[in-house]
Write a protein that holds these residues in place. Sequence first.
Motif, PDB file in Angstrom:
ATOM      1  N   TRP A  18      55.139  45.156  57.520  1.00  0.00           N
ATOM      2  CA  TRP A  18      54.834  46.427  56.841  1.00  0.00           C
ATOM      3  C   TRP A  18      55.988  46.827  55.931  1.00  0.00           C
ATOM      4  CZ3 TRP A  18      50.895  49.283  55.662  1.00  0.00           C
ATOM      5  CH2 TRP A  18      50.970  50.664  55.535  1.00  0.00           C
ATOM      6  N   ASP A  19      57.220  46.736  56.433  1.00  0.00           N
ATOM      7  CA  ASP A  19      58.394  47.069  55.624  1.00  0.00           C
ATOM      8  C   ASP A  19      58.592  46.060  54.493  1.00  0.00           C
ATOM      9  OD1 ASP A  19      60.887  48.441  54.933  1.00  0.00           O
ATOM     10  OD2 ASP A  19      61.895  46.712  55.831  1.00  0.00           O
ATOM     11  N   SER A  25      50.464  45.374  53.806  1.00  0.00           N
ATOM     12  CA  SER A  25      49.993  44.479  54.871  1.00  0.00           C
ATOM     13  C   SER A  25      48.893  45.120  55.730  1.00  0.00           C
ATOM     14  CB  SER A  25      51.171  44.063  55.763  1.00  0.00           C
ATOM     15  OG  SER A  25      51.740  45.198  56.395  1.00  0.00           O
ATOM     16  N   VAL A  26      48.024  45.902  55.105  1.00  0.00           N
ATOM     17  CA  VAL A  26      46.946  46.572  55.840  1.00  0.00           C
ATOM     18  C   VAL A  26      46.063  45.556  56.557  1.00  0.00           C
ATOM     19  CG1 VAL A  26      44.908  48.040  55.618  1.00  0.00           C
ATOM     20  CG2 VAL A  26      46.998  48.581  54.333  1.00  0.00           C
ATOM     21  N   ASP A  27      45.756  44.457  55.921  1.00  0.00           N
ATOM     22  CA  ASP A  27      44.905  43.448  56.562  1.00  0.00           C
ATOM     23  C   ASP A  27      45.549  42.890  57.826  1.00  0.00           C
ATOM     24  OD1 ASP A  27      42.838  43.733  54.763  1.00  0.00           O
ATOM     25  OD2 ASP A  27      43.531  42.117  53.456  1.00  0.00           O
ATOM     26  N   HIS A  28      46.874  42.761  57.828  1.00  0.00           N
ATOM     27  CA  HIS A  28      47.556  42.314  59.040  1.00  0.00           C
ATOM     28  C   HIS A  28      47.326  43.317  60.173  1.00  0.00           C
ATOM     29  CE1 HIS A  28      50.519  40.197  61.480  1.00  0.00           C
ATOM     30  NE2 HIS A  28      50.918  41.403  61.875  1.00  0.00           N
ATOM     31  N   TRP A  29      47.476  44.599  59.878  1.00  0.00           N
ATOM     32  CA  TRP A  29      47.237  45.638  60.887  1.00  0.00           C
ATOM     33  C   TRP A  29      45.798  45.589  61.391  1.00  0.00           C
ATOM     34  CZ3 TRP A  29      50.757  48.311  63.430  1.00  0.00           C
ATOM     35  CH2 TRP A  29      52.033  48.425  62.877  1.00  0.00           C
ATOM     36  N   ARG A  55      42.566  59.562  64.160  1.00  0.00           N
ATOM     37  CA  ARG A  55      41.727  58.367  63.961  1.00  0.00           C
ATOM     38  C   ARG A  55      41.341  57.792  65.317  1.00  0.00           C
ATOM     39  NH1 ARG A  55      40.621  58.046  58.376  1.00  0.00           N
ATOM     40  NH2 ARG A  55      42.295  59.234  57.410  1.00  0.00           N
ATOM     41  N   HIS A  56      40.104  57.234  65.377  1.00  0.00           N
ATOM     42  CA  HIS A  56      39.592  56.751  66.665  1.00  0.00           C
ATOM     43  C   HIS A  56      39.041  55.327  66.618  1.00  0.00           C
ATOM     44  CE1 HIS A  56      40.107  60.792  68.185  1.00  0.00           C
ATOM     45  NE2 HIS A  56      39.525  61.229  67.090  1.00  0.00           N
ATOM     46  N   SER A  57      39.045  54.698  65.445  1.00  0.00           N
ATOM     47  CA  SER A  57      38.527  53.332  65.351  1.00  0.00           C
ATOM     48  C   SER A  57      39.331  52.543  64.313  1.00  0.00           C
ATOM     49  CB  SER A  57      37.050  53.340  64.940  1.00  0.00           C
ATOM     50  OG  SER A  57      36.919  53.717  63.586  1.00  0.00           O
ATOM     51  N   ARG A  58      39.140  51.247  64.352  1.00  0.00           N
ATOM     52  CA  ARG A  58      39.813  50.377  63.379  1.00  0.00           C
ATOM     53  C   ARG A  58      39.412  50.770  61.961  1.00  0.00           C
ATOM     54  NH1 ARG A  58      38.295  44.425  64.009  1.00  0.00           N
ATOM     55  NH2 ARG A  58      39.142  44.898  66.041  1.00  0.00           N
ATOM     56  N   GLU A  59      38.143  51.021  61.737  1.00  0.00           N
ATOM     57  CA  GLU A  59      37.698  51.408  60.386  1.00  0.00           C
ATOM     58  C   GLU A  59      38.245  52.768  59.981  1.00  0.00           C
ATOM     59  OE1 GLU A  59      36.482  49.505  57.927  1.00  0.00           O
ATOM     60  OE2 GLU A  59      36.870  47.978  59.447  1.00  0.00           O
ATOM     61  N   ASP A  60      38.363  53.700  60.937  1.00  0.00           N
ATOM     62  CA  ASP A  60      39.031  54.978  60.644  1.00  0.00           C
ATOM     63  C   ASP A  60      40.453  54.719  60.155  1.00  0.00           C
ATOM     64  OD1 ASP A  60      36.855  56.471  61.544  1.00  0.00           O
ATOM     65  OD2 ASP A  60      37.802  57.068  63.433  1.00  0.00           O
ATOM     66  N   MET A  61      41.116  53.778  60.790  1.00  0.00           N
ATOM     67  CA  MET A  61      42.497  53.468  60.417  1.00  0.00           C
ATOM     68  C   MET A  61      42.594  52.886  59.014  1.00  0.00           C
ATOM     69  SD  MET A  61      44.616  54.562  62.576  1.00  0.00           S
ATOM     70  CE  MET A  61      46.063  53.760  61.887  1.00  0.00           C
ATOM     71  N   ARG A  62      41.598  52.126  58.619  1.00  0.00           N
ATOM     72  CA  ARG A  62      41.610  51.607  57.244  1.00  0.00           C
ATOM     73  C   ARG A  62      41.667  52.781  56.261  1.00  0.00           C
ATOM     74  NH1 ARG A  62      41.138  46.881  54.987  1.00  0.00           N
ATOM     75  NH2 ARG A  62      40.264  45.817  56.789  1.00  0.00           N
ATOM     76  N   GLY A  63      40.900  53.835  56.552  1.00  0.00           N
ATOM     77  CA  GLY A  63      40.928  55.032  55.714  1.00  0.00           C
ATOM     78  C   GLY A  63      42.301  55.686  55.684  1.00  0.00           C
ATOM     79  N   GLY A  67      44.528  56.024  52.258  1.00  0.00           N
ATOM     80  CA  GLY A  67      45.051  57.318  51.823  1.00  0.00           C
ATOM     81  C   GLY A  67      46.556  57.313  51.681  1.00  0.00           C
ATOM     82  N   LEU A  68      47.216  56.684  52.615  1.00  0.00           N
ATOM     83  CA  LEU A  68      48.673  56.617  52.615  1.00  0.00           C
ATOM     84  C   LEU A  68      49.203  55.857  51.405  1.00  0.00           C
ATOM     85  CD1 LEU A  68      51.344  57.099  54.219  1.00  0.00           C
ATOM     86  CD2 LEU A  68      50.912  54.901  55.331  1.00  0.00           C
TER      87      LEU A  68
END
Length: 104
Positions: A18-19, A25-29, A55-63, A67-68
């Motif tokens: 990530w750093d 590296s979103v796909d890695h996460w 956030r409560h799911s992997r797809e939520d985390m993608r959002g 955004g970040l």
Amino acid sequence: MSRQQDNKNILKEAFEIWDQTKGASVDHWMGIMADKVKFKSLADGRGDFGFTEKRHSREDMRGYFEGLTSDMEMIRYRVDRYIAEDDMVVAVGSTKWRVHATGK
């Protein structure tokens, strides 16, 4: 190696990537994340940081990641300490970002 140490190593590698990639590296996460997650940011969705809502799911985390990284550029991400217990790992550290719109 213990399950705790394995989980700690997985998270450590993810934060190092990530750093190194400055947030690219979103796909890695997504590849290491469970379908069901429990994620909370200190900003908790306030103000201009709506993407930081719980956030409560992997797809939520993608959002969250979209955004970040869409409005900001990562300067650095440093983890100072990893704490592992049972199947949970906590990372404690600091980060620095620049907002595209303001340059700050």
